[in-house]
Design an enzyme around this catalytic site. Structure first.
Site, PDB file in Angstrom:
ATOM      1  CE1 TYR A  56     -61.103  30.600  76.396  1.00 44.88           C
ATOM      2  CE2 TYR A  56     -61.195  31.570  78.911  1.00 44.88           C
ATOM      3  CZ  TYR A  56     -61.130  31.604  77.362  1.00 44.88           C
ATOM      4  OH  TYR A  56     -61.122  32.991  76.960  1.00 44.88           O
TER       5      TYR A  56
ATOM      6  N   GLY B 161     -55.064  39.862  75.409  1.00 45.70           N
ATOM      7  CA  GLY B 161     -53.767  39.741  74.742  1.00 45.70           C
ATOM      8  C   GLY B 161     -52.970  41.253  74.911  1.00 45.70           C
TER       9      GLY B 161
ATOM     10  CB  ALA C 188     -48.098  41.221  71.961  1.00 44.24           C
TER      11      ALA C 188
ATOM     12  N   GLY D 162     -46.471  37.698  75.071  1.00 47.73           N
ATOM     13  CA  GLY D 162     -45.146  37.699  75.781  1.00 47.73           C
ATOM     14  C   GLY D 162     -44.187  38.725  75.157  1.00 47.73           C
TER      15      GLY D 162
ATOM     16  CG  LEU E  55     -46.006  44.315  74.015  1.00 46.35           C
ATOM     17  CD1 LEU E  55     -47.102  44.798  73.949  1.00 46.35           C
ATOM     18  CD2 LEU E  55     -44.967  45.032  72.979  1.00 46.35           C
ATOM     19  CB  THR E  56     -42.996  40.175  78.985  1.00 48.72           C
ATOM     20  OG1 THR E  56     -42.357  38.890  78.334  1.00 48.72           O
ATOM     21  CG2 THR E  56     -44.493  40.050  78.801  1.00 48.72           C
TER      22      THR E  56
END
Length: 300
Positions: A51, A197, A200, A202, A204-205
């Protein structure tokens, strides 16, 4: 914040962990997210040497070093940046891992790493050599435990059968249920699942219906199937975020669900969702509205 044990280890981690890949690259901005997480009871932080070419580990080291004894810090190895720094190559060799862990310890400002993970894997790897490196590091006290981050069932199966790995990190959420087929295998080997994840991207927000307009499919869903499925999920609950977290943690084999946050506000939204009671019957309906796809490649 409730805690669970990772596999057969003594690593006790918060049910929500912070996936640090999405942290801002500026120190004080990252500090605001990390401090918020700690104050909220999160003790599990996951990063990787890949990262931001190691700067993500440096940020975490700078912020978390004073609270280190209360935290479980995980990182990963196996990917090596090219000399140009524009791409990376896969290298699970003992030589690379033994060198990579030294670099990670320096960037994280740690004496040891709680959970060290192989960041991928192929069936062409010399798994015995890789596992021997992890075992050596564990015996030397450089790492407490090790695991693997992969979505390839055949790779996971071989790694678990040949090692003392305690964790498997996999993408798992209401829209990507492919790992479920292999949960019994993981549990059989005394390991736990760490979900990534979890939300997913976002979908699932609360922002899911907006984000879906810019999403061309997800996991095994085509774009049209995905839009219909997400709409159905939103029609059945006014807090999909809360149910997404409840779903990720419903199986005993799951130790922690990683969430990523770029701001304290985003983190607080997930924490509030985590604290929101959910109805088991509604969760069953949401699950019924999704498809338990199977991995088509890299099967056991």
């Amino acid at each position: 914040m409730k805690k669970r044990t990772i596999g057969s280890s003594d690593l006790l981690v918060s049910e929500l962990g912070l996936g640090c890949m999405s942290l801002p690259a500026e120190l004080e901005a990252a500090r605001s997210v990390l401090d918020e997480a700690i104050e909220s009871g999160i003790n599990y932080f996951d990063t990787a040497d890949l990262y931001n070419k190691g700067t993500n580990e440096e940020l975490i080291g700078n912020v978390l070093k004073e609270k280190r004894q209360d935290l479980v810090i995980a990182t990963k190895a196996g990917n090596k940046w090219t000399s140009e720094g524009e791409s990376w190559t896969w290298d699970p060799s003992r030589e690379h891992i033994m060198d990579a862990v030294k670099q990670s310890l320096q960037r994280l400002q740690l004496d040891y790493i709680d959970l060290y993970q192989l960041h991928g894997g192929t069936m062409e790897d010399d798994a015995d050599e890789t596992i021997e490196a992890f075992e050596t590091l564990k015996k030397e006290g450089v790492i407490r435990e090790y695991g693997i981050s992969s979505i390839r069932p055949a790779v996971i199966d071989r790694f678990l059968r040949s090692s003392n790995a305690v964790s498997v990190m996999m993408q798992y959420n209401l829209l990507d249920r492919r790992p479920e087929e292999y949960f019994p295998l993981i549990a059989e080997h005394g390991a736990s699942v760490v979900t990534r994840g979890t939300l997913a991207k976002g979908l699932l927000t609360a922002e899911g219906m907006k984000r879906i307009q810019k999403t061309d499919g997800f996991a095994s869903y085509t774009s049209s199937d995905l839009q219909q499925t997400v709409k159905t999920l939103f029609d059945q609950t006014d807090n999909l975020h809360a149910y997404a977290l409840a779903f990720a943690l419903k199986e005993p084999v799951a130790a922690s669900a990683l969430i990523g946050s770029r701001t304290p506000e985003q983190l607080r939204e997930s924490l509030q969702a985590y604290d929101t009671p959910t109805d088991p019957e509604i969760l069953k309906q949401l699950i019924k509205a999704t498809v338990p796809h199977r991995y088509e490649e890299h099967r056991v």
